[in-house]
Design an enzyme around this catalytic site. Sequence first.
Site, short mmCIF file in Angstrom:
data_model
loop_
_atom_site.label_atom_id
_atom_site.label_comp_id
_atom_site.label_asym_id
_atom_site.label_seq_id
_atom_site.Cartn_x
_atom_site.Cartn_y
_atom_site.Cartn_z
N GLU A 326 39.24 15.21 44.52
CA GLU A 326 40.22 14.81 45.54
C GLU A 326 39.71 15.10 46.95
O GLU A 326 40.14 14.45 47.90
CB GLU A 326 41.56 15.54 45.32
CG GLU A 326 42.38 14.93 44.21
CD GLU A 326 43.85 15.36 44.19
OE1 GLU A 326 44.19 16.40 44.79
OE2 GLU A 326 44.65 14.65 43.57
N HIS A 347 27.06 21.28 21.29
CA HIS A 347 27.13 20.45 20.07
C HIS A 347 27.86 19.15 20.33
O HIS A 347 28.30 18.49 19.39
CB HIS A 347 27.82 21.25 18.96
CG HIS A 347 27.03 22.48 18.60
ND1 HIS A 347 26.20 22.55 17.51
CD2 HIS A 347 26.91 23.68 19.25
CE1 HIS A 347 25.61 23.75 17.49
NE2 HIS A 347 26.03 24.44 18.53
N LYS A 462 50.77 5.32 43.43
CA LYS A 462 52.18 5.72 43.53
C LYS A 462 53.03 4.54 44.03
O LYS A 462 54.11 4.29 43.52
CB LYS A 462 52.33 6.91 44.48
CG LYS A 462 51.82 8.20 43.90
CD LYS A 462 52.27 9.36 44.76
CE LYS A 462 51.55 10.63 44.45
NZ LYS A 462 51.60 11.62 45.51
#
Length: 476
Positions: A326, A347, A462
Site C-alpha cells: 500500500e 517444501h 470501493k
Amino acid sequence: MSGQIRFSYEGALFEPNGLNKDELQKLAPALEQVRKEILTSDIELLTNPQEIPPNKQPLDGAFLELPQKLLLEYQTLKEKSEIRQILAVAERLQNEVDAVVILGIGGSYMGAKTLFDAFLSPYHNELSRAERNGIPRIYFEGNNLDNDSASALLDRLGNDFSEGSPEKKWAVVVVSKSGGTLETAVAFRKFLSTLKKSCGQNRRLLSRLIVPVTGKSGKLYDLATSIRCEDKFEVPEGVGGRFSIFSAVGLLPAAVMGIDILSFLLGAVSTNEHFYSEKELDNQVLQYVAVQILCEQKNNQKIRVLSIWNKSLESFGFWYDQLLSESLGKDEQGATPLTVVNTRDLHSRAQQHQEGRRDKVITNLIIQKPQEGPLVVGDLSSNEDQLDEISGLTYPQLMQAAILGTNQAYRDDNRPTLDITLPEVSPAFLGQLFQYFMLTTVVEGRVLGLNPYGQPGVEKYKELMKKFLKRSNLTD
Ligand code: PA5
C-alpha cells in the site's frame, strides 16, 4: 545496533552479478538527504498541516515520534496518560469478560494479529481461563465480508449473559480510523446487535463492553457516542492505518493480551535513536533501502521475499506485505512482497526460489532463541528412521542447519540473500522490528519519488462496489 535487531547484507555482495560496496556507496548521499528530510521538514510540516504541499498529502509521518511521545506522557501525565488509560481498560476487560473480538481491517487489524500470533500460545483460545491467566480469548473479525467466518464466531461466542460471571461475557474492540470502512462497520452492526440482546435492558453493561478506537469524528465515533461507550481511544492525526501499531490501534489489543506495551514502545524508540544518529550507510535503515533499490535497479529483482524462520511471525510477514504494497505500489512502481515461513515453505516455494527466475531478493528473518526450552531429537531403541546420527541435537540446531544450508545453496547459485536477526521474539525486539520496517518503507518511498502514505488506488474498487451494492444489481 548492539543487543538489538541486526541487518546484514553480506549474502548480496558477490561478483560478477551481485552488489558491491562501491555501488551501494553511490546511493548513500541521496538516502542521507531523505533521512534529513524525514527528520526535519516532514516533522515541521506535521506541526503546520496547512503548509503541507499537495505532493506530500497525506503526510502520515507522525508515527515516527509517537512511541517517545506516548512514553513521555506516561511519565509526566501519569494517570491521565493514554498508556495508563489503555492499561486500565485492558485490565477491566480481562476481569470482566472471557473473550474479546477485535474488529478491524488492513492497518486496523494486521498489527494486533501479528502480536497475538507472536506472543500468545497458538492454542490460547483453547485453554481454560486459569491456564490463560485471565487473558481473554481473542478473535479477529471485520477483516472480510466472509459470511461463514462471521457466522461461526457469533455462534461460538453465544449471547447469554444472564449469569453475570465473566465466563460467558465477551466484548468488542472496534478499530477503524475513518470509521466508515464497510467490512468493519457491517461486522460491528452484527456483533453490536448480538451484544444488545445479551445485555437486555442493561445499557451500562453494553457501554462497557464496546471499546472503539477511531478518529476524532466520523460514523463510528457517532455510533460509539450514541451507545455512550465508557472508554474510547483516538487514532492520532497524522498516523496512517498501516503505521498505527504504536497507537491505541495496536497498544490496546496488545495490553488486553497481556503484552508489555512499555517494552514494545521502548523497542521502537531504540530503532528511532539509531535512525536519528547514524548517517549514510552506517544507518541500518538506509542500508536496507540501498540494497533493495540496487537489487531492483541493477538486477531487476522486484520480488521481495520475507523468509521467516519462525512460525509465530508469519503474520508479521503479512503486516509487511500490506505496508510495502500500500505504501510503494504506486505510479507503476514498488517491489512485490511475498511472505514465506520456513522450513515449511522449503517444501512448497523453495524450488522456484532456487531455480526459478532471478527476480527475487530473499530477506531472512532469523530468531536466535526460541521462546520455549529446546526440544531434543530423542533416542529410539531401534534405528528404523535412521535418525540416530542427529539424536541429541535440538530443534533450534536443526533450524540453524536449515538456515545455513538454504543460504549456502542460494549463494552457490549467485542469488542474493539478506539477514535480519532478532535475539528473540520479545516485545522490545518486535517494537524495534515494526519501527525498522516502517522507516525503511518511508525512506524507500521518498527515494523513489513516491508518497508512501495514503492508498488512493484502493478507492477505485470501493466506488465500483458501491454501485454494485444497489439491490437491483445483486442476486439473492
Ligand atoms: O493503511 C491503511 O490506511 C489502510 O490499510 C487502513 O488501515 C484500512 O483501509 C482500514 O481503514 P480504517 O481504519 O479507516 O477502517
